[in-house]
Motif scaffolding. Sequence first.
Motif, PDB file in Angstrom:
ATOM      1  N   ARG A   2       6.234   4.151  14.397  1.00 30.49           N
ATOM      2  CA  ARG A   2       6.086   3.554  13.427  1.00 30.49           C
ATOM      3  C   ARG A   2       6.260   2.256  12.632  1.00 30.49           C
ATOM      4  NH1 ARG A   2       3.671   7.551  12.410  1.00 30.49           N
ATOM      5  NH2 ARG A   2       3.840   9.032  10.965  1.00 30.49           N
ATOM      6  N   ARG A   4       6.268  -1.643  10.811  1.00 31.30           N
ATOM      7  CA  ARG A   4       6.172  -1.551   8.935  1.00 31.30           C
ATOM      8  C   ARG A   4       6.328  -3.424   8.666  1.00 31.30           C
ATOM      9  NH1 ARG A   4      10.912   1.584   5.759  1.00 31.30           N
ATOM     10  NH2 ARG A   4       9.481   1.493   4.262  1.00 31.30           N
ATOM     11  N   ASP A  94      -2.118   5.969  10.754  1.00 37.32           N
ATOM     12  CA  ASP A  94      -0.836   6.777  10.014  1.00 37.32           C
ATOM     13  C   ASP A  94       0.507   5.708  10.794  1.00 37.32           C
ATOM     14  OD1 ASP A  94      -1.848   7.983   8.816  1.00 37.32           O
ATOM     15  OD2 ASP A  94      -1.534   9.735   9.836  1.00 37.32           O
ATOM     16  N   ASP A  95      -0.095   5.218  11.884  1.00 39.00           N
ATOM     17  CA  ASP A  95       1.451   4.644  12.715  1.00 39.00           C
ATOM     18  C   ASP A  95       1.868   3.021  12.039  1.00 39.00           C
ATOM     19  OD1 ASP A  95       1.722   6.777  14.326  1.00 39.00           O
ATOM     20  OD2 ASP A  95       0.095   5.241  15.625  1.00 39.00           O
ATOM     21  N   ASP A  97       1.872   0.457   8.419  1.00 35.00           N
ATOM     22  CA  ASP A  97       1.627   0.879   6.895  1.00 35.00           C
ATOM     23  C   ASP A  97       0.621  -0.357   6.283  1.00 35.00           C
ATOM     24  OD1 ASP A  97       2.842  -1.480   7.061  1.00 35.00           O
ATOM     25  OD2 ASP A  97       4.638  -1.337   6.120  1.00 35.00           O
ATOM     26  N   SER A  98       0.853  -1.628   7.068  1.00 33.53           N
ATOM     27  CA  SER A  98      -0.577  -1.555   6.414  1.00 33.53           C
ATOM     28  C   SER A  98      -2.017  -1.205   6.358  1.00 33.53           C
ATOM     29  CB  SER A  98      -1.236  -2.891   7.404  1.00 33.53           C
ATOM     30  OG  SER A  98      -1.194  -3.198   8.204  1.00 33.53           O
ATOM     31  N   ARG A 100      -2.296   2.369   6.369  1.00 26.89           N
ATOM     32  CA  ARG A 100      -2.285   3.213   5.336  1.00 26.89           C
ATOM     33  C   ARG A 100      -2.135   2.841   4.106  1.00 26.89           C
ATOM     34  NH1 ARG A 100       2.926   4.231   8.134  1.00 26.89           N
ATOM     35  NH2 ARG A 100       4.194   4.755   5.497  1.00 26.89           N
ATOM     36  N   PHE A 101      -2.105   1.451   3.802  1.00 27.96           N
ATOM     37  CA  PHE A 101      -2.531   1.353   3.067  1.00 27.96           C
ATOM     38  C   PHE A 101      -3.865   0.620   2.013  1.00 27.96           C
ATOM     39  CE2 PHE A 101      -3.088  -3.409   0.768  1.00 27.96           C
ATOM     40  CZ  PHE A 101      -2.312  -2.700  -0.581  1.00 27.96           C
ATOM     41  N   LEU A 130       4.233   1.346  -0.770  1.00 30.44           N
ATOM     42  CA  LEU A 130       4.497   1.141   0.688  1.00 30.44           C
ATOM     43  C   LEU A 130       4.826  -0.327   1.547  1.00 30.44           C
ATOM     44  CD1 LEU A 130       1.510   2.763   2.629  1.00 30.44           C
ATOM     45  CD2 LEU A 130       3.145   3.292   2.983  1.00 30.44           C
ATOM     46  N   TRP A 131       5.045  -1.155  -0.429  1.00 32.04           N
ATOM     47  CA  TRP A 131       5.657  -2.628  -0.060  1.00 32.04           C
ATOM     48  C   TRP A 131       6.993  -2.918  -0.159  1.00 32.04           C
ATOM     49  CZ3 TRP A 131       2.503  -6.842   1.370  1.00 32.04           C
ATOM     50  CH2 TRP A 131       0.823  -6.543   1.850  1.00 32.04           C
ATOM     51  N   ARG A 132       7.558  -3.312  -0.033  1.00 34.01           N
ATOM     52  CA  ARG A 132       8.818  -3.527   0.041  1.00 34.01           C
ATOM     53  C   ARG A 132       8.625  -5.012   0.037  1.00 34.01           C
ATOM     54  NH1 ARG A 132      10.560  -3.450   5.047  1.00 34.01           N
ATOM     55  NH2 ARG A 132       8.528  -3.299   5.613  1.00 34.01           N
TER      56      ARG A 132
END
Length: 893
Positions: A2, A4, A94-95, A97-98, A100-101, A130-132
């Motif tokens: 994964r 991110r 799916d690996d 996050d951008s 998936r967003f 998904l954003w941190r």
Amino acid sequence: MRFRVLGTLEVRVSGDRVTLASPRQQRALAALLLSPDAVVPVERMIDALWEDEPPATAVKQVRNCVSALRARLGDAGALIVTDGPGYRLQTGADDLDSLRFRRHVAAARGLAGQAKFVDAVEEIRTGLALWRGPALDGLRTTTLAGRAAVLDEQRADAVELCAEWRLRLGETGEVVRELTEFCGEHPMRELSHLLLMRALAKEGRYAEASTLFHSLRRRLADELGVDPNPELRRLHEQILAEATPGEPDPAPERHSFDRAVTELAEAVTWQWRAEAELRSLHRPQPIALRWSARRGKPRGDLDDIAETFTALPVPQLVVLGEPGSGKSVLALMLTLELLRARASGGPVPVLLSLASWDPRRDHLDRWLAARLADDHPALLNAREYGRDAPTRLVLGGHVLPVLDGLDEMPADLRAAALDALDQTMGAGRALVLTCRSAEYDQVVREAGAVLSAATVVRLEPVARQEAVTYLSARDGQDRWLPVAERLRRDPDAALARVLRTPLMVDLARIGYGRPGADPAELLGASDVEVLEGQLLDSFVPNAYAQVPQPPGRNPKTSPSGRYTAAQATRWLGFLARHLEQARSRDLAWWQLYRAVPARTRSALAGALVAVFFVVTGWVDDGPALAAIYGVSFGGAAYLTHRFGRAPEPLRTEVRFAGAARKFAGRFAIGAVVGVLLGLGWSLATGLVVFLALVFGLVFAVHVWLAKPVDASRVSSPRTILRNERTGAIALSVSFLVSLGLFDGMAFAFTAQTRFLPVLGGRYDLALAIAGAVAGASFGFFMARGVAAVCYALAGAIAGGQVFPAATTPVLPIVAGVCFGVGIGLAVLVTRAWGNYFVNHVWLAATGRLPWRLMHFLDDAHRRGVLRQAGGVYQFRHARVQERLAEAHQEETP
């Protein structure tokens, strides 16, 4: 595997986080992740890895870096493949996050297109979760920043889409809560403000929606020079119409005053939030400030001081600490936290420096109201906010004073100040006060004055581990290992004692956090004062260190590279010495004249004014009259500046709305003055009418200089100077045109009527009396009493002179222009901006200050050398000011 990137860069394998210790490995991976499944050329990898000029072996180092990255990722390293001119990261949807967003946003758009807004909101909120933080937070180089900004923009678009759909569902409360914070983070996004205004209006919160619009309009005008888009303007007009029904408002003044409270809270929030960001109080994590109560067990840290304050039985807090212990930072952060948690209608915490208060002359409440008016001049606009809004805010309990720096007041005023605070706040009014421990104890011991109801807390020294953590936060702990070892092994050594205060810890980080600097140099000093002096002396040179700047920087919002450390040290030392002599912490441009000896500044003003009157007299009737004109008016200017009261800046702005009635009244007064002057000097009827029109217009244009109408705007040194300059020039030009025109016409067309001639016809007593009255009126308008007497004498001496009419048409023009310029300069130098301009030119010409002083001060503010408190600058810390002043005194012969 994964990956991110929507926040800090993270890599996880089977749930475990993979640490990438090398910043180059992080940047290389980030460059690949920003272009998933696409070839990233080696040239782009080089740009990502090196901010400045890459080394000659850059291509080889990129290969080595990718190889090390593959090894670090283990089996997943095989996902990085060499492909033609660069590298490609093979990652599934799916690996990353951008990806998936983007998938969630696309699905949400599809649902919204089918009018399934509930499902669309749920889908897009899943993507937003998904954003941190900002994309690649803390890792951006010039190359990576552009692509990361695209992701940030996609997130902003998604937030606005979500808000728009929720408005359709009637979820206005949720939209207000989310967009209020979002608009604070993105103060220039018009669509976000439009949606928030709609949500506020649907909840009936029209005043807040209008305030939001005015704030956006101000920022767009200041930053971009444009107005809000037509849709926003139409919505604002609609909101105003809905907020103003057909029946008259039963309490318009109450509503105006409520708006003053709301806009004051907004202004203070923006003011100190911007200052906190400029001081980098959140980057890296701020030094942990711990406090403990002098009596009892309460203790805590910076995060819970606001909660502790609000829980006090009497909301009064005194914060004590050693020099540099972080009292001012605590006061600032406490102000912001109280503003954040402020309930509707609650008091507005206002952070003020006590250095400008003289308790022997001003009551505390009067001083507080004056400071509010200085920093927020629109509050004096009675039409917008009701009568005397600053005083009503203070006396009505709508202001929570956060008073910083009792110790920064002159020593002979501290006891009177503490006694006044105890008497004024004794009824349980809210108050926060900061002071150095020794100075507070001395005042209590010598004068017996004490805030009897206040809770007193003391800031504790910085812990050893916290100091090391802060020092090494940006560049790792390896470089700081010798310092950490010394602190651990010898806690009573000079270094350990020095690094107990946040100021010295921060100065150490500034001085030795740069590449090439060796923190081990701190181990050599064995004396506390020597080491503190070493850190203080290094502050300005480090702040002005010449470093390469990335392209695309905005020169208006970034420190300039035009100033060298030597120049900055010399100029800042002069300003620090000036403040020390004035016993002040506030660096106000309109008080710069105090840095010039009184005789010198008075002579400068007198000589400047005299020059043009000398030319006028010479043109009128030769050298004798030139001497009389020059001495009389130049002497009046000299005496006015030598013994008159110093001018304060005009806090006005050009405004035409609602000025028609005042314009007509002022025009009538000016016309009467023009008629009287024309008749007194026996001018023809047509000329008298012409003078009436000119004087009427000149008097009337002053009504366009009115009080501001937006209390959410905080004064800054630049805005005060800009507004004062506009007013001063307008006044000067009006006198220049009107009196210059009159003098030229009188010289050319007077009927040479004599009333009470004496001295062989060379002097006329009647004209002298008229000149004295005109001069007294002129002087009183400019600077009241002293100026009225001085210019009355000048008017009597010069006005009574009798000289022949002009023999050529050129002479009246020259005489009128010179007379008008002389009068205009006399007005200009009695205004705050003109006084500043003359004395600044003198100081710059003698090398003591830069020619572009305001630019230099703004640059110093952005470098963190100065801090801004409303309309004045202050040195970052009193110890910095004192050290620079001492060094400048030693260098000055």
